[in-house]
Design an enzyme around this catalytic site. Sequence first.
Site, PDB file in Angstrom:
ATOM      1  N   ASP A 152       0.859  -1.156   0.115  1.00  0.00           N
ATOM      2  CA  ASP A 152       0.415   0.388  -0.573  1.00  0.00           C
ATOM      3  C   ASP A 152       0.770   1.340  -0.005  1.00  0.00           C
ATOM      4  O   ASP A 152       1.025   2.429  -0.693  1.00  0.00           O
ATOM      5  CB  ASP A 152      -1.115  -0.404   1.285  1.00  0.00           C
ATOM      6  CG  ASP A 152      -1.993   1.236   1.124  1.00  0.00           C
ATOM      7  OD1 ASP A 152      -3.535   0.804   0.557  1.00  0.00           O
ATOM      8  OD2 ASP A 152      -1.630   2.146   1.866  1.00  0.00           O
ATOM      9  N   ALA A 180      -5.510   2.489   0.118  1.00  0.00           N
ATOM     10  CA  ALA A 180      -4.945   2.178  -1.687  1.00  0.00           C
ATOM     11  C   ALA A 180      -5.788   0.459  -1.615  1.00  0.00           C
ATOM     12  O   ALA A 180      -6.414   0.205  -2.064  1.00  0.00           O
ATOM     13  CB  ALA A 180      -3.470   1.985  -2.311  1.00  0.00           C
ATOM     14  N   ASP A 181      -5.192  -0.433  -0.926  1.00  0.00           N
ATOM     15  CA  ASP A 181      -5.973  -1.559  -0.230  1.00  0.00           C
ATOM     16  C   ASP A 181      -7.290  -1.807  -0.383  1.00  0.00           C
ATOM     17  O   ASP A 181      -7.728  -2.658  -0.417  1.00  0.00           O
ATOM     18  CB  ASP A 181      -4.752  -1.787   1.022  1.00  0.00           C
ATOM     19  CG  ASP A 181      -3.549  -2.736   0.827  1.00  0.00           C
ATOM     20  OD1 ASP A 181      -3.220  -3.960  -0.633  1.00  0.00           O
ATOM     21  OD2 ASP A 181      -2.930  -2.728   1.376  1.00  0.00           O
ATOM     22  N   LEU A 182      -8.280  -0.721   0.330  1.00  0.00           N
ATOM     23  CA  LEU A 182      -8.739  -0.395   0.878  1.00  0.00           C
ATOM     24  C   LEU A 182      -9.925  -0.210  -0.211  1.00  0.00           C
ATOM     25  O   LEU A 182     -11.047  -0.492  -0.442  1.00  0.00           O
ATOM     26  CB  LEU A 182      -9.370   0.160   2.116  1.00  0.00           C
ATOM     27  CG  LEU A 182      -8.884  -0.027   3.427  1.00  0.00           C
ATOM     28  CD1 LEU A 182      -8.698   0.528   4.247  1.00  0.00           C
ATOM     29  CD2 LEU A 182      -9.140  -1.972   3.985  1.00  0.00           C
ATOM     30  N   PRO A 185     -10.446  -2.455  -3.537  1.00  0.00           N
ATOM     31  CA  PRO A 185     -11.112  -3.520  -3.346  1.00  0.00           C
ATOM     32  C   PRO A 185     -12.855  -2.988  -3.992  1.00  0.00           C
ATOM     33  O   PRO A 185     -13.965  -3.992  -4.730  1.00  0.00           O
ATOM     34  CB  PRO A 185     -11.351  -4.575  -1.563  1.00  0.00           C
ATOM     35  CG  PRO A 185     -10.791  -3.371  -1.714  1.00  0.00           C
ATOM     36  CD  PRO A 185      -9.803  -2.708  -2.534  1.00  0.00           C
TER      37      PRO A 185
END
Length: 410
Positions: A152, A180-182, A185
């Site tokens: 991230d 970015a990780d959240l 998705p």
Amino acid sequence: MTNRPLEGIRVLDLTVALAGPYCTLLLAGLGAEVIKIEAPQGGDIARFNPPFYGKDGIHLGALEEGDVSLSILARARAKKSLSLDLKSAEGLRLFKELAKQSDIVVENLSDGTVERLGVDYDSLKGVNPRLIYCSITGMGRPSPYPGLKVMDIVVQALSGVMDTTGDKDGPPTRFGLPIADLLAPLYGVIGIQAALRQREATGQGQHVMTSMLDCLSSLLPFEHFDVFQRMGFPARSGNHQTRLAPFGIFRTSDGHVSIAAANDKWAGLIFEAMGQPQLIEDPRYATRGPRAVNADALNGMIEAWTRNLTTEQVIHALATSRGVPCVKVRTAREAMADPALRESGAIVPLVHPEAGEIDAVGSGIPIRMSGSTVGLDRPAPTLGANNAEVLGLLGLGADEIENLKSQGVI
């Protein structure tokens, strides 16, 4: 009418870490049957993330027998776990048999992995043409940065978001959450939902692709940073949004408040509360454009006033008495303890599969629907907990399942 919007939809989950598992967590919360495929040798790498919960409570020590990572307790809720060695011929065959009976595959494995395993979209669409296959990547495929390991913080750096975060005279700053990780998705779920809708019309599945870098970078133009920088405004403005001044975080005698006075009326009401109503006639502060140019001086005057008052006094003077948007800046712990957020289901207790509710919280599904329900009402499974149930979908009996286990396939 089904009780949950995605009831009857089966998802094969080939995800690890955070971005992919959050996508399938959302799908599970919307009612899909999510089967998490994990390597028998250890499962999702997130199972090894501290802190752990076990006989000694929550701790940061080494993983011990009986311990469960809080990461898995949070990310694998409402899912089923099938331990399956996709590197074996029998494991791959069983996976493809499951794919025939499934609607969606979600993966976020490193570049080239699904192709090596034989579970890429091109390999599976012949097995099930109706299959919707979602790939969540770091940089896209092929990656414009070959060989770069994606995390991230790497995506935040490349996206330009760090350049917008922090003080104008300070360094670029990491966003406090793995944004970015959240974010990726969320776009993945949108793409999957759209593909499900299109499949109703065409009868065909498709490959949905999104990347952390694309998703995060796509947000930058909403603030026109390029234009404002050409006009002399820094990308970073610390705790203030310069173009909307007064709009930011201000210190009080016992904490901080967030003030959002983006229009002339609210700015005038702040000046009134400060005992300086004449400032609204000052050409430097009368309208939004000049206030943006003179934001530093304006913010300094406001904070000179707020610093001599308690948080409660500032909120009373602005929000309660004058209707100016102003709230306390809460700590993360204060927010997570908010009974309103607990009541809405945005934040929920974490549950250990054996010990029950523990002293930690997880994210809920922040969606409300008038004709159906959503939620994560089952705890995360242990590795392979649902082997018999899932393989039973293929007609395998107890002896066959035991034989697969002895061979190391599951």
